[in-house]
Design an enzyme around this catalytic site. Sequence first.
Site, PDB file in Angstrom:
ATOM      1  CG  HIS A  26      -3.217   7.928  -6.865  1.00 16.56           C
ATOM      2  ND1 HIS A  26      -4.451   7.325  -6.886  1.00 16.56           N
ATOM      3  CD2 HIS A  26      -3.112   8.498  -5.639  1.00 16.56           C
ATOM      4  CE1 HIS A  26      -5.057   7.518  -5.720  1.00 16.56           C
ATOM      5  NE2 HIS A  26      -4.255   8.219  -4.944  1.00 16.56           N
ATOM      6  CG  HIS A  28      -3.630  12.946  -3.148  1.00 13.39           C
ATOM      7  ND1 HIS A  28      -4.980  13.185  -3.177  1.00 13.39           N
ATOM      8  CD2 HIS A  28      -3.484  11.592  -3.219  1.00 13.39           C
ATOM      9  CE1 HIS A  28      -5.633  12.032  -3.248  1.00 13.39           C
ATOM     10  NE2 HIS A  28      -4.742  11.047  -3.280  1.00 13.39           N
ATOM     11  CG  ASP A  30      -4.043  17.669  -0.286  1.00 16.49           C
ATOM     12  OD1 ASP A  30      -3.789  16.802  -1.133  1.00 16.49           O
ATOM     13  OD2 ASP A  30      -5.076  17.631   0.422  1.00 16.49           O
ATOM     14  N   GLY A 187     -10.717  10.580   0.236  1.00 14.35           N
ATOM     15  CA  GLY A 187     -11.029  10.706   1.654  1.00 14.35           C
ATOM     16  C   GLY A 187     -11.344   9.354   2.242  1.00 14.35           C
ATOM     17  CG  HIS A 214      -8.931   7.675  -3.662  1.00 10.10           C
ATOM     18  ND1 HIS A 214      -8.942   8.758  -4.519  1.00 10.10           N
ATOM     19  CD2 HIS A 214      -7.723   7.683  -3.035  1.00 10.10           C
ATOM     20  CE1 HIS A 214      -7.780   9.392  -4.416  1.00 10.10           C
ATOM     21  NE2 HIS A 214      -7.030   8.764  -3.530  1.00 10.10           N
ATOM     22  CD  GLU A 217      -5.814   4.350   0.343  1.00 11.67           C
ATOM     23  OE1 GLU A 217      -4.720   4.809   0.702  1.00 11.67           O
ATOM     24  OE2 GLU A 217      -6.756   5.074  -0.064  1.00 11.67           O
ATOM     25  CG  ASP A 314      -1.516   8.147  -1.949  1.00 12.85           C
ATOM     26  OD1 ASP A 314      -2.348   8.889  -2.507  1.00 12.85           O
ATOM     27  OD2 ASP A 314      -1.781   7.524  -0.905  1.00 12.85           O
TER      28      ASP A 314
END
Length: 373
Positions: A26, A28, A30, A187, A214, A217, A314
């Site tokens: 996991h 990302h 970006d 998102g 996701h 969370e 993350d």
Amino acid sequence: MNTPQTEYLLAGGGTSINALPKISLHDHLDGGLRPQTIVELADGIGLDLPETDAIALGAWFAEQSNSGSLVEYLKTFDVTTAVMQTTEGLERVAREFVQDLAADGVIYGEIRWAPEQHLSRGLTLDQTVEAVQDGIEAGIDDVRASGRQIKIGQLVTAMRHANRGLEIAELAVRHRNLGVVGFDIAGAEFGFPARNHLAAFDFLAKEFLPVTVHAGEADGIESIRGALFDGRALRLGHGIRIAEDIVIEREDDENTYVTLGPVAQWIRDREIALETSPSSNLQTGAIAAWGDELVDHPFDLLYQLGFRVTVNTDNRLMSDTSLSRELALLSDAFGYDLGDFEAFQLNAAASTFLALEEREELADIISAGFEEV
């Protein structure tokens, strides 16, 4: 060239955590840019930044991310995605991403990102995936040239608040033999359930492309239930609020006696992996129900109860972290040792979206690496 990596040592033994073979599930794209890269790419496209010095910019990201809110946390991505709108930007970011993973001892990583967020300068969805894959392959070549090995898979992500889920699912399937290994939705979680993308999940199920979602969370058990039922998720992104479905009956000096609710029971018994990200979970307020320090994180409870927990970063930029640092923080909080670290990595190996033979090969590499310590 790789950025310098902070060395983390296991308390008591002096073992380098960085040198241990690790798997990242996991992470990302970006959320893992180098601050200097952002500065240089922004200059090339005339983008104004909150800070133009790389060190100051890195500090700005860390400060902005410590909001206690997932919504506020996500706003920092406006900056990173802005410099990832061209072929050159995507290739460079992906290439450096792979280099940085390898420098931290990662032997296999699944990189997730949302192609629909990288179209503002004229690229098509397919062109973005191709650019990222070109960068990944260049990064793998760099790692190989340095005498190490790493494997990488793309997780193509749809934004859950948008309505392009099926289109992005079809994109993922088109590239499944060209670097893509799975699908994700990400998102704002609260108010945007997995069932909004049911057509995408139905399509992916028919095509047998693995899915992670996701969930757990910024929302609770119903969101997790939706990820499992509507999304057919094989893994849960974060998933830590599954602890809300666990009732602690009583505790004594040596044992904790609990009752698992039906969703928690299903996740544990089916060994559905939880992609936990400890530092990020603190920053976004995901563990607010239990406290605001790492020792309050339900990670240890879930681990002790036999859930398939994995450790992840993350967003390395926003959390100013690495996989080695996350492991070190968990060790400090819960007293974990090498045996625990190996268990987390074997959990991750078993949960990758690779073929069975490749998962077994990763497990063998991990076990051999830990035996050498």
